[in-house]
Scaffold this motif. Structure first.
Motif, PDB file in Angstrom:
ATOM      1  N   ASP A 162       0.856  -1.183   0.000  1.00 39.43           N
ATOM      2  CA  ASP A 162       0.000   0.000   0.000  1.00 39.43           C
ATOM      3  C   ASP A 162       0.894   1.235   0.000  1.00 39.43           C
ATOM      4  N   VAL A 163       0.947   1.918  -1.146  1.00 33.85           N
ATOM      5  CA  VAL A 163       1.760   3.126  -1.288  1.00 33.85           C
ATOM      6  C   VAL A 163       0.863   4.321  -0.986  1.00 33.85           C
ATOM      7  N   LYS A 164       1.035   4.907   0.185  1.00 32.82           N
ATOM      8  CA  LYS A 164       0.228   6.044   0.599  1.00 32.82           C
ATOM      9  C   LYS A 164       0.991   7.329   0.245  1.00 32.82           C
ATOM     10  N   TYR A 165       0.848   7.742  -1.007  1.00 34.57           N
ATOM     11  CA  TYR A 165       1.520   8.963  -1.438  1.00 34.57           C
ATOM     12  C   TYR A 165       1.095  10.160  -0.589  1.00 34.57           C
ATOM     13  N   SER A 166      -0.149  10.183  -0.150  1.00 33.21           N
ATOM     14  CA  SER A 166      -0.684  11.334   0.576  1.00 33.21           C
ATOM     15  C   SER A 166       0.014  11.541   1.911  1.00 33.21           C
ATOM     16  N   SER A 167       0.423  10.464   2.580  1.00 28.84           N
ATOM     17  CA  SER A 167       1.069  10.574   3.888  1.00 28.84           C
ATOM     18  C   SER A 167       2.526  10.127   3.869  1.00 28.84           C
ATOM     19  N   LYS A 168       3.027   9.778   2.668  1.00 33.37           N
ATOM     20  CA  LYS A 168       4.421   9.306   2.514  1.00 33.37           C
ATOM     21  C   LYS A 168       4.692   8.131   3.455  1.00 33.37           C
ATOM     22  N   ARG A 169       3.810   7.177   3.360  1.00 34.84           N
ATOM     23  CA  ARG A 169       3.869   5.997   4.221  1.00 34.84           C
ATOM     24  C   ARG A 169       3.714   4.746   3.367  1.00 34.84           C
ATOM     25  N   LEU A 170       4.563   3.762   3.598  1.00 33.25           N
ATOM     26  CA  LEU A 170       4.524   2.501   2.866  1.00 33.25           C
ATOM     27  C   LEU A 170       4.107   1.397   3.827  1.00 33.25           C
ATOM     28  N   VAL A 171       2.983   0.754   3.541  1.00 36.30           N
ATOM     29  CA  VAL A 171       2.477  -0.352   4.350  1.00 36.30           C
ATOM     30  C   VAL A 171       2.541  -1.614   3.504  1.00 36.30           C
ATOM     31  N   PHE A 172       3.129  -2.670   4.040  1.00 40.66           N
ATOM     32  CA  PHE A 172       3.234  -3.910   3.269  1.00 40.66           C
ATOM     33  C   PHE A 172       2.927  -5.094   4.180  1.00 40.66           C
ATOM     34  N   PHE A 173       2.151  -6.024   3.640  1.00 45.40           N
ATOM     35  CA  PHE A 173       1.695  -7.146   4.455  1.00 45.40           C
ATOM     36  C   PHE A 173       1.559  -8.392   3.593  1.00 45.40           C
ATOM     37  N   LEU A 174       1.560  -9.538   4.262  1.00 47.47           N
ATOM     38  CA  LEU A 174       1.462 -10.813   3.570  1.00 47.47           C
ATOM     39  C   LEU A 174       0.059 -10.995   3.003  1.00 47.47           C
ATOM     40  N   PRO A 175      -0.070 -11.619   1.841  1.00 51.69           N
ATOM     41  CA  PRO A 175      -1.403 -11.854   1.269  1.00 51.69           C
ATOM     42  C   PRO A 175      -2.306 -12.655   2.196  1.00 51.69           C
ATOM     43  N   ASP A 176      -1.726 -13.510   3.022  1.00 58.85           N
ATOM     44  CA  ASP A 176      -2.529 -14.338   3.928  1.00 58.85           C
ATOM     45  C   ASP A 176      -3.257 -13.520   4.978  1.00 58.85           C
ATOM     46  N   LEU A 177      -2.893 -12.252   5.137  1.00 61.34           N
ATOM     47  CA  LEU A 177      -3.541 -11.434   6.157  1.00 61.34           C
ATOM     48  C   LEU A 177      -4.998 -11.160   5.811  1.00 61.34           C
ATOM     49  N   ASN A 178      -5.354 -11.268   4.535  1.00 59.11           N
ATOM     50  CA  ASN A 178      -6.750 -11.148   4.088  1.00 59.11           C
ATOM     51  C   ASN A 178      -7.394  -9.827   4.504  1.00 59.11           C
ATOM     52  N   ARG A 179      -6.666  -8.748   4.325  1.00 54.19           N
ATOM     53  CA  ARG A 179      -7.235  -7.432   4.605  1.00 54.19           C
ATOM     54  C   ARG A 179      -8.085  -6.982   3.431  1.00 54.19           C
ATOM     55  N   LYS A 180      -9.177  -6.270   3.744  1.00 55.76           N
ATOM     56  CA  LYS A 180     -10.012  -5.722   2.695  1.00 55.76           C
ATOM     57  C   LYS A 180      -9.294  -4.538   2.052  1.00 55.76           C
ATOM     58  N   ILE A 181      -9.215  -4.541   0.728  1.00 56.28           N
ATOM     59  CA  ILE A 181      -8.501  -3.492   0.009  1.00 56.28           C
ATOM     60  C   ILE A 181      -9.506  -2.499  -0.553  1.00 56.28           C
ATOM     61  N   LYS A 182      -9.289  -1.232  -0.259  1.00 58.13           N
ATOM     62  CA  LYS A 182     -10.182  -0.181  -0.736  1.00 58.13           C
ATOM     63  C   LYS A 182      -9.651   0.410  -2.035  1.00 58.13           C
ATOM     64  N   GLY A 183     -10.568   0.923  -2.845  1.00 59.87           N
ATOM     65  CA  GLY A 183     -10.191   1.580  -4.078  1.00 59.87           C
ATOM     66  C   GLY A 183     -10.726   0.861  -5.295  1.00 59.87           C
ATOM     67  N   GLU A 184     -10.566   1.498  -6.443  1.00 60.82           N
ATOM     68  CA  GLU A 184     -11.010   0.880  -7.690  1.00 60.82           C
ATOM     69  C   GLU A 184      -9.944  -0.078  -8.192  1.00 60.82           C
ATOM     70  N   ARG A 185     -10.345  -1.295  -8.518  1.00 58.12           N
ATOM     71  CA  ARG A 185      -9.404  -2.301  -8.989  1.00 58.12           C
ATOM     72  C   ARG A 185      -9.075  -2.075 -10.461  1.00 58.12           C
ATOM     73  N   ILE A 186      -7.788  -2.030 -10.751  1.00 59.25           N
ATOM     74  CA  ILE A 186      -7.295  -1.923 -12.119  1.00 59.25           C
ATOM     75  C   ILE A 186      -6.544  -3.217 -12.436  1.00 59.25           C
ATOM     76  N   PRO A 187      -6.978  -3.991 -13.417  1.00 57.18           N
ATOM     77  CA  PRO A 187      -6.272  -5.237 -13.747  1.00 57.18           C
ATOM     78  C   PRO A 187      -4.859  -4.950 -14.254  1.00 57.18           C
ATOM     79  N   LEU A 188      -3.936  -5.805 -13.866  1.00 57.20           N
ATOM     80  CA  LEU A 188      -2.557  -5.717 -14.336  1.00 57.20           C
ATOM     81  C   LEU A 188      -2.199  -6.971 -15.111  1.00 57.20           C
ATOM     82  N   GLU A 189      -1.328  -6.807 -16.088  1.00 57.87           N
ATOM     83  CA  GLU A 189      -0.733  -7.939 -16.785  1.00 57.87           C
ATOM     84  C   GLU A 189       0.756  -7.922 -16.471  1.00 57.87           C
TER      85      GLU A 189
END
Length: 416
Positions: A162-189
């Motif tokens: 989670d790159v929080k440009y607004s607060s200059k804060r980087l949050v990173f966590f394991l996928p197993d944590l199963n946190r709900k992600i907010k925002g519009e999903r943009i597919p990546l290839e």
């Protein structure tokens, strides 16, 4: 040697040529990821944001911290400061040759499999690493502080980031944590360890068209358009010639114009500054021909973004910078930092017929006063902000040239 600044692409367009052979050789059988020790599942660190670039502390072989640009546009870790090779006493280095983007020839780099890296409380052993034999990009001079390298794919693939440009804060966590992600999903290839997405652009010449872009937060520009239908991307009539930065092999030239509308997901941005590098200096050397360009941090920093490489997606939430206008340099000159404390400022280039040229400023002038205030009292970010202060505004620049002081009146102009 005079630092080589890089407006379009600090990271030299990221080894897009000849890098496939390097990756296949280096990463075969290597699936390492950053990991936490014990039961930890999450961490967070602050970052610096300079010229839209994320700068984080990284420990290499338990030494540091060193300043690295966190960059979705790189695969292997890149050490751009060759002095680290000696200070870290790196062993088992071998030499590879990399074809460059730009007007020059191929360059040489070291490859190592014996490097460990640590970010916050996460670490990785044997991270694939390229070490440049020469500091080609002078990233420290471009950013205005010591920069030692770039870190990308191996960090992003290890976590949900989670790159929080607004607060200059980087949050990173394991996928197993199963946190709900907010925002519009943009597919990546994911292609060759780099994320690509489809965005839409609209212009009077082309209408509304979808394009495929590399999502590259290690590029300080807004968007670069290179190829359309296997031909050079059409340059709009309302554009100006520009030096767009440095490739691995030398300078990249082209034009800068504006895209009337850039739409990514549900979000629309207007009058977006757009770089059009010359085809034979960039697009003609790129292996991946079905991409149209590169979406950089001047767009991405207007969002708080969650990258989830495991789900081939990113999530966008607009932040307070979303409506910030896209402004180009209004002086027509490029400034870099140098000196023992990287706090002396020099002019590296001047655009023809620009306000800087008309004022009588010259390349290699040292800027010693800005509006009669010592230049060493400004950061490079503040200097660049002054040079974009507004159309018609005047700035008094005092420069040192061949031992003599010259006072110049610089009248800023919005050229595009």
């Amino acid at each position: 040697m005079k630092p080589l600044t890089s407006a379009i692409k600090l990271t030299c367009l990221k080894f897009l040529v000849a890098i496939m052979a390097f990756l296949l050789t280096l990463e075969a059988g290597y699936t390492q990821t950053f990991q936490f020790s014990g039961t930890r599942q999450k961490d967070a660190i602050n970052f610096l944001l300079i010229k839209n670039l994320i700068i984080i502390p990284v420990y290499i072989n338990e030494r540091g911290p060193f300043n690295f640009i966190l960059d979705t546009g790189v695969g292997p870790m890149i050490i751009s400061d060759p002095a680290l090779t000696d200070s870290l006493k790196l062993k088992d280095l071998r030499v590879i040759k990399i074809a460059g983007l730009g007007k020059g020839n191929e360059i040489e780099a070291f490859v190592s499999r014996s490097i460990s890296a640590r970010v916050g409380k996460s670490s990785i052993d044997q991270i694939p690493t390229a070490i440049l034999k020469e500091d080609l990009f002078r990233l420290s001079g471009y950013v205005g502080m010591p920069i030692h390298g770039l870190l990308g794919y191996h960090f992003f693939k290890s976590f949900i980031v989670d790159v929080k440009y607004s607060s200059k804060r980087l949050v990173f966590f394991l996928p197993d944590l199963n946190r709900k992600i907010k925002g519009e999903r943009i597919p990546l290839e994911m292609i060759n360890d780099k994320p690509y997405a489809i965005v839409n652009i609209e212009s009077s010449e082309l209408g509304n068209i979808p394009i495929k872009v590399l999502i590259d937060n290690g590029a300080s520009h807004a968007i670069s358009l290179e190829i359309l239908n296997e031909k050079p991307f059409p340059v709009p009539s309302a554009s100006i010639p520009a030096n767009l930065g440095m490739g691995l092999g030398g300078p990249i030239s082209g034009n800068i114009g504006r895209t009337s509308t850039l739409k990514i997901g549900e979000f629309s941005l207007k009058k977006v500054l757009t770089s059009f590098p010359k085809y034979d200096e960039v697009a003609g050397k790129i292996l991946l021909k079905d991409r149209n360009g590169n979406l950089g941090a001047d767009v991405l920093s207007r969002f708080d973004i969650v990258f989830d490489y495991g789900d081939n997606s990113m999530y966008l939430r607009r932040n307070s910078n979303f409506k910030r206008p896209f402004e180009h340099d209004m002086a027509g000159m490029e400034v870099y930092a140098d000196g023992p404390d990287i706090d002396h400022y020099f002019i590296s280039r001047i655009e023809p017929n620009s306000p800087a040229e008309l004022s009588g400023l010259e390349p290699e002038d040292e800027i010693v006063y800005i509006n009669f205030v010592p230049a060493t009292g400004f950061t490079l970010t503040e200097v660049n902000r002054i040079l974009r202060a507004g159309d018609g505004k005047s700035v008094i620049i005092t420069v040192l040239r061949q031992g003599q002081l010259h006072i110049k009146l610089l009248k800023l102009k919005q050229r595009i």
